[in-house]
Design a protein around this motif. Sequence first.
Motif, mmCIF file in Angstrom:
data_model
loop_
_atom_site.group_PDB
_atom_site.id
_atom_site.type_symbol
_atom_site.label_atom_id
_atom_site.label_comp_id
_atom_site.label_asym_id
_atom_site.label_seq_id
_atom_site.Cartn_x
_atom_site.Cartn_y
_atom_site.Cartn_z
ATOM 1 N N LEU A 126 8.776 1.299 -8.113
ATOM 2 C CA LEU A 126 7.616 1.429 -7.243
ATOM 3 C C LEU A 126 6.519 0.526 -7.788
ATOM 4 O O LEU A 126 6.133 0.646 -8.956
ATOM 5 C CB LEU A 126 7.135 2.888 -7.219
ATOM 6 C CG LEU A 126 5.927 3.178 -6.330
ATOM 7 C CD1 LEU A 126 6.242 2.895 -4.862
ATOM 8 C CD2 LEU A 126 5.480 4.635 -6.495
ATOM 9 N N ASP A 136 17.032 -0.248 1.871
ATOM 10 C CA ASP A 136 16.728 0.547 0.685
ATOM 11 C C ASP A 136 16.415 2.001 1.056
ATOM 12 O O ASP A 136 16.614 2.910 0.255
ATOM 13 C CB ASP A 136 15.526 -0.049 -0.074
ATOM 14 C CG ASP A 136 15.904 -1.303 -0.877
ATOM 15 O OD1 ASP A 136 17.103 -1.623 -0.965
ATOM 16 O OD2 ASP A 136 14.991 -1.953 -1.420
ATOM 17 N N MET A 191 1.399 -0.774 -1.942
ATOM 18 C CA MET A 191 2.515 -0.115 -2.620
ATOM 19 C C MET A 191 3.803 -0.653 -2.018
ATOM 20 O O MET A 191 3.861 -1.024 -0.851
ATOM 21 C CB MET A 191 2.467 1.399 -2.397
ATOM 22 C CG MET A 191 1.219 2.050 -2.941
ATOM 23 S SD MET A 191 1.212 3.849 -2.626
ATOM 24 C CE MET A 191 2.233 4.419 -3.971
ATOM 25 N N GLN A 192 4.834 -0.672 -2.820
ATOM 26 C CA GLN A 192 6.140 -1.069 -2.317
ATOM 27 C C GLN A 192 7.202 -0.410 -3.181
ATOM 28 O O GLN A 192 7.286 -0.659 -4.379
ATOM 29 C CB GLN A 192 6.298 -2.604 -2.395
ATOM 30 C CG GLN A 192 7.618 -3.132 -1.901
ATOM 31 C CD GLN A 192 7.555 -3.558 -0.433
ATOM 32 O OE1 GLN A 192 6.654 -3.145 0.317
ATOM 33 N NE2 GLN A 192 8.469 -4.389 -0.032
ATOM 34 N N LYS A 193 7.979 0.436 -2.547
ATOM 35 C CA LYS A 193 9.142 0.984 -3.228
ATOM 36 C C LYS A 193 10.313 0.051 -2.964
ATOM 37 O O LYS A 193 10.480 -0.453 -1.852
ATOM 38 C CB LYS A 193 9.446 2.382 -2.663
ATOM 39 C CG LYS A 193 10.689 3.057 -3.270
ATOM 40 C CD LYS A 193 11.836 3.051 -2.271
ATOM 41 C CE LYS A 193 13.110 3.681 -2.821
ATOM 42 N NZ LYS A 193 14.242 3.483 -1.895
ATOM 43 N N SER A 194 11.107 -0.223 -3.996
ATOM 44 C CA SER A 194 12.324 -0.989 -3.724
ATOM 45 C C SER A 194 13.485 -0.437 -4.526
ATOM 46 O O SER A 194 13.303 0.311 -5.477
ATOM 47 C CB SER A 194 12.112 -2.471 -3.977
ATOM 48 O OG SER A 194 11.936 -2.711 -5.333
ATOM 49 N N GLY A 195 14.678 -0.792 -4.091
ATOM 50 C CA GLY A 195 15.869 -0.245 -4.723
ATOM 51 C C GLY A 195 16.431 0.882 -3.897
ATOM 52 O O GLY A 195 15.709 1.546 -3.138
ATOM 53 N N LYS A 236 15.191 -5.414 4.530
ATOM 54 C CA LYS A 236 15.486 -5.035 3.146
ATOM 55 C C LYS A 236 14.974 -3.626 2.813
ATOM 56 O O LYS A 236 15.717 -2.791 2.300
ATOM 57 C CB LYS A 236 14.877 -6.038 2.169
ATOM 58 C CG LYS A 236 15.228 -5.697 0.722
ATOM 59 C CD LYS A 236 14.382 -6.405 -0.310
ATOM 60 C CE LYS A 236 14.753 -5.974 -1.719
ATOM 61 N NZ LYS A 236 14.283 -4.621 -2.081
ATOM 62 N N LEU A 260 8.590 3.666 0.784
ATOM 63 C CA LEU A 260 7.151 3.859 0.577
ATOM 64 C C LEU A 260 6.520 2.481 0.506
ATOM 65 O O LEU A 260 6.772 1.713 -0.418
ATOM 66 C CB LEU A 260 6.884 4.644 -0.721
ATOM 67 C CG LEU A 260 5.399 4.824 -1.113
ATOM 68 C CD1 LEU A 260 4.601 5.453 0.014
ATOM 69 C CD2 LEU A 260 5.298 5.695 -2.362
ATOM 70 N N GLN A 261 5.770 2.169 1.528
ATOM 71 C CA GLN A 261 5.019 0.912 1.537
ATOM 72 C C GLN A 261 3.592 1.262 1.885
ATOM 73 O O GLN A 261 3.330 2.228 2.582
ATOM 74 C CB GLN A 261 5.576 -0.044 2.598
ATOM 75 C CG GLN A 261 6.953 -0.580 2.304
ATOM 76 C CD GLN A 261 7.340 -1.632 3.320
ATOM 77 O OE1 GLN A 261 7.616 -1.332 4.466
ATOM 78 N NE2 GLN A 261 7.373 -2.892 2.896
ATOM 79 N N MET A 262 2.671 0.446 1.417
ATOM 80 C CA MET A 262 1.297 0.711 1.789
ATOM 81 C C MET A 262 0.543 -0.587 1.776
ATOM 82 O O MET A 262 0.769 -1.431 0.902
ATOM 83 C CB MET A 262 0.668 1.677 0.773
ATOM 84 C CG MET A 262 -0.590 2.367 1.273
ATOM 85 S SD MET A 262 -2.066 1.346 1.127
ATOM 86 C CE MET A 262 -2.512 1.754 -0.545
#
Lengths: 258, 258, 258, 239, 239, 239
Positions: free
Chosen positions: C212, F104, C225-229, F100, F197-199
């Motif tokens: 994150l 995920d 914010m960016q969650k990846s995986g 992408k 979760l993106q913001m």
Amino acid sequence: MNESIVAEIRKDYMYDLAKKGERVDGRAFDQYRDISIEPGIVSRAEGSARVQIGNTQVLVGVKIQPGEPFPDTPNEGVIITNAELVPLASPTFEAGPPKEDAIELARVVDRGIRESGALDLAKLCIEEGAKVWMVFIDVHVLDHDGNLIDAAALGAIAALLNAKLPNERYEMGKDAQLPVADLPVAITVAEIGGKLLLDPSLEEEQITPAKLTIIFNKDGSISGMQKSGTGMLTSEQIYQAIEMASKKAKEIRKKFLE
Amino acid sequence: MNESIVAEIRKDYMYDLAKKGERVDGRAFDQYRDISIEPGIVSRAEGSARVQIGNTQVLVGVKIQPGEPFPDTPNEGVIITNAELVPLASPTFEAGPPKEDAIELARVVDRGIRESGALDLAKLCIEEGAKVWMVFIDVHVLDHDGNLIDAAALGAIAALLNAKLPNERYEMGKDAQLPVADLPVAITVAEIGGKLLLDPSLEEEQITPAKLTIIFNKDGSISGMQKSGTGMLTSEQIYQAIEMASKKAKEIRKKFLE
Amino acid sequence: MNESIVAEIRKDYMYDLAKKGERVDGRAFDQYRDISIEPGIVSRAEGSARVQIGNTQVLVGVKIQPGEPFPDTPNEGVIITNAELVPLASPTFEAGPPKEDAIELARVVDRGIRESGALDLAKLCIEEGAKVWMVFIDVHVLDHDGNLIDAAALGAIAALLNAKLPNERYEMGKDAQLPVADLPVAITVAEIGGKLLLDPSLEEEQITPAKLTIIFNKDGSISGMQKSGTGMLTSEQIYQAIEMASKKAKEIRKKFLE
Amino acid sequence: MKDKPEKLIVKGKRLDGRKMDELRPIKIEVGVLKRADGSCYMELGENKVMAAVYGPREVHPRHLQEATKAIIRYRYNMASFSVEERKRPGPDRRSVEISKVSRDAIEPVIIKECFPKAAVDIFVEVLQADAGTRTAGINAASVALADAGIPMKGLVSSCAVGKIDGQIVLDPMKEEDNYGEADMPIAMVMPDKITLLQMDGCFTQDEFKQAFELAKKGCEQIYEMQRQALIEKYGVEGK
Amino acid sequence: MKDKPEKLIVKGKRLDGRKMDELRPIKIEVGVLKRADGSCYMELGENKVMAAVYGPREVHPRHLQEATKAIIRYRYNMASFSVEERKRPGPDRRSVEISKVSRDAIEPVIIKECFPKAAVDIFVEVLQADAGTRTAGINAASVALADAGIPMKGLVSSCAVGKIDGQIVLDPMKEEDNYGEADMPIAMVMPDKITLLQMDGCFTQDEFKQAFELAKKGCEQIYEMQRQALIEKYGVEGK
Amino acid sequence: MKDKPEKLIVKGKRLDGRKMDELRPIKIEVGVLKRADGSCYMELGENKVMAAVYGPREVHPRHLQEATKAIIRYRYNMASFSVEERKRPGPDRRSVEISKVSRDAIEPVIIKECFPKAAVDIFVEVLQADAGTRTAGINAASVALADAGIPMKGLVSSCAVGKIDGQIVLDPMKEEDNYGEADMPIAMVMPDKITLLQMDGCFTQDEFKQAFELAKKGCEQIYEMQRQALIEKYGVEGK
């Protein structure tokens, strides 16, 4: 290997049926699957229509915006037709730039609209040599169960009938109906075992050596033809195809477009 | 595997020949295959020429149209050179955007024209900063039997000599000859077994470790060089190559361009 | 096969370590590798910075030139962020147009700059509706040993701090500092075996199911914010990640940017 | 582009002096390229096209192979200097479509079962264009296939018909195509197998019939010239 | 771009104070990247280039493999911020050509037979450009190959000569390149094997000779610096 | 684009009459395409998206296969007519990133070990867009996976929260997104596993907490609707 043996047996079966005057889904040779047209399905577009022919499902959106005319037709609007065979619609479609099938589909639909005079291009001129309406016809295939050309062509003319010139958005007065001057209908005839049949399903398309698409204007004249497939047709078959298709075009136009 | 053994034997044979002062097709080291030039073969183009060197066959077309100058040379015409190695010309050429060989070919031809001053770019200015002639030199290879650079370079200058400024088409007066100010000739020297030879055939190109192309102006000065291939050349070989090539360039220029 | 067994054993080892509160390179969970920032390393660019986090090495260049504003923001400058994962930087990077990882990297860095208000875009307007400054932020990865996002984001803001508006070059007065209005810092938290850790090395990234990235403004608020995986995070982990990251962002900003 | 002439037919003659049912002058040369397995250069009026055939040859990538027969590939390409406005090199939508319908026109005569897993590649380069390049390309490709010794059921012969000033004419040239009312290229295998049929413009059903029959006559004439060219080269037709 | 200065040589000195036969300051660092198998950072005046070598390693797709030796790949690339006008990322025609001639310059010294079926990949990134990037790239690549332990017959050393105000000068910088009359980059393996030779502009044959000999002297100086950098790193040349 | 309205919240109501914590109207149809193995059409306010699943199926090219589990591919695509200004067909940077992060978001629930060496392909087509297309796409994709009978650990449910006029609101529509101060899409597997979760925008840490909790509530509501749609189709949840 077994798969291809099954396919071969199935093909023989369909050819035998054809000789007996029958089709694998029980239709008559000149019978379409159920057709439904829903105009106005995409409110973001200036015009749109969803066409279903049996399980085949095509969405056509029309976007209209001002742009520059081509130098050799300074007082005419511009039509740009594109087709996307997105991988959602068939296990055989791949992502990426349009391949030959998508390009052929788009170009046959485009010629149907263009050569039939369906759009009065002169009325799409806003300011000679400087500003005209660009009409983008985008064919988005959702479910491919055969006969995409007829579905896409029907979707295109239905979406144009549904379309508004977005004058308000560009501060040029009130929105207006798009000037549709003719109602071309494309009918595809497939040859199987020497017999001709309309509206080939995907399964039929896979075994047909040759198809012929014919586009008819309201007055019965022909504004486009396209043979496809690696088979051959006799002159007699071509004349017969035109006759079958001509009748059906009238029927469909009457029922869905007029 | 056999194929590569044969190739190996053939290569040894050609090296042995070279040591004896001979070539596989019987030519002398400084001898070209037959050259023929046919200017004006494409009437749609402003200038054109087909060049054959033995079985190698190249068609060069020159298109000329008005366009904008580059910001840093506001009063000069623009040269744009492109080469297409279409798959019709060789089993090893593939369709698609130009690959490194085609790009190198185009750029060497381009530098030959540009650096030699073959075109008087200042005379190609129509309106300073706003409008100049764009000269497109398109090299279309038809049959690849070796030594494409010399053939393409010869085709380029021959097509320019053949070209007309299309003033009439753009309502700027009468058509005029393109202002050709020099006659560059490119000569390629190949090294095989320590020996240098001119005009390598495809078979020779396949075994030569290094080639050197030298471009000469009318006055004997050098306006371009390009070594290619993964071999090495000694200084002496380079001086010798220039001498051989210089003579041949004069001969070819005299015979075909003057 | 052996390779993947080794990888599996190594992974288990790292998970076990994590449970004991340890990392494979001996760092504490909230500890970064050594950070170094060298601004001004590329004098051709209007601004630049090289950032190293451990062995990870990223070069960010900022080019600034006049251009047209977007129609919907006629009085604002334009930011364009691009990232190149060139094959020099890792055996797994390939030449070609940016793939999803490079695009995600560029877009996360871009949003960090854009949404934080780091650049006062209104001050980058030269002539309303006609001419604004275009700020190109190019991220060039040189050595990829994990945690590219934090390195690239740090490089981007450091390069902007280093950048000059090239007024002289375009004859618009004296060069001036770029109006930097905030100092966003991106902190990436990785989850391993239920534990959270900062600045994952490449080896850690390869086994972490989810990362994150959180971007903080000077005032402690969150601007991205960016969650990846392909793993999942609990709400509690997310709150904990924000806490860890928030502290570290302040530290890094203070040490390197203020 | 020049302005539209007032009339395309004057005193019963077309602008280039032809009668309604007359082809433009045709020149066919067989085997003109060294590297290709078969080749043919054709002029049709001002059109100049070169066709080359490579094959049978290996298919890459492998998954394109067919177990029991050859695959046929066809690439129609215009040289950038072949038209009045320089054309950007490389395929565009028009050339992709023409490549497809040309392949559909040629493939029916090739006995593909002779070469399982192989490819036969057909390349057509348009060197100069003046309406009719796809038909000229198909004619040249057909001869190049024969020159390459590819087993075929027959030659494919192709020509177009148009409608200008309301009249049906054979083999329209550029100006007739630009200002005409309809254009219809066909390809045929003797005696009556149609392998290409495209049309755009406007034909009544009667006009279509008249045009279609005229086009077939044109194909017959071209067939004779293709045959002649092969006989000149090989003594017998098709090798 | 600045206007052309009136003279490029003033009182026997070049604009940056150099003599005619003087190289720009050079800095060479070996082994500066962790992930690459070998790497080298080089500054040549205002040029800054980074070279990395990966290999020997597997070749994908397989059909590119060679049975008896390694294939060599070389990619020259400019960072978009390396030049005055931002360059669009990705290869253009210039960089494709430079990649090719650079590979042709480097490949002759690599003992490819050591690694059948494998690839050796060479990547050069130009971080800042000021005329001479291809020669700087070749120099750095050569050192990076040594750093990667790839067996070589020798180091490749490269530099350019130019003609400015009618005089032959070593290692032209940007302004000399822009406004000069000729430019000729070469690469050499000691003592006298030329692996790169390009020229554009105009040399009489005598000028060529003078320029060529000067370029070789430049290569010799660079060779010494490459050697020194490797000795500093490894104690002995080339590992 | 219309001008910014003076206020986005008037008398405690949003421009479309919704309360702060209210979702737009939702319609979910399961199994609407014949060719796909699973499909779902979803409307979320003015958003219209279609999702299709193909798989498990063979992977081409082979080197993409994984020995012990399926690979998951996700393609988010906008129809060119789905937005006000016609969008050029094909992927752009935005759609590549959304593809992408959506993958995920979805991949964690798929039991990939069931299908070694195979692929599960998820395609989402946006037919009409009005802010929230990625969340609508994830919701539809999740249902389409269930419709295709792909074994899953749970459904993924997704929705966004925004900040407008300083207030936290659920499921912002286009105007709220354009003129709002922050936007945060999340995806969740019940009861508390976050997969997306993106913001972007600006949240204080307190606002984030409030927004995040509201978004989870939205996901719970959507989860119920997804479940309901599957029950209607299959009688039981997830086939």
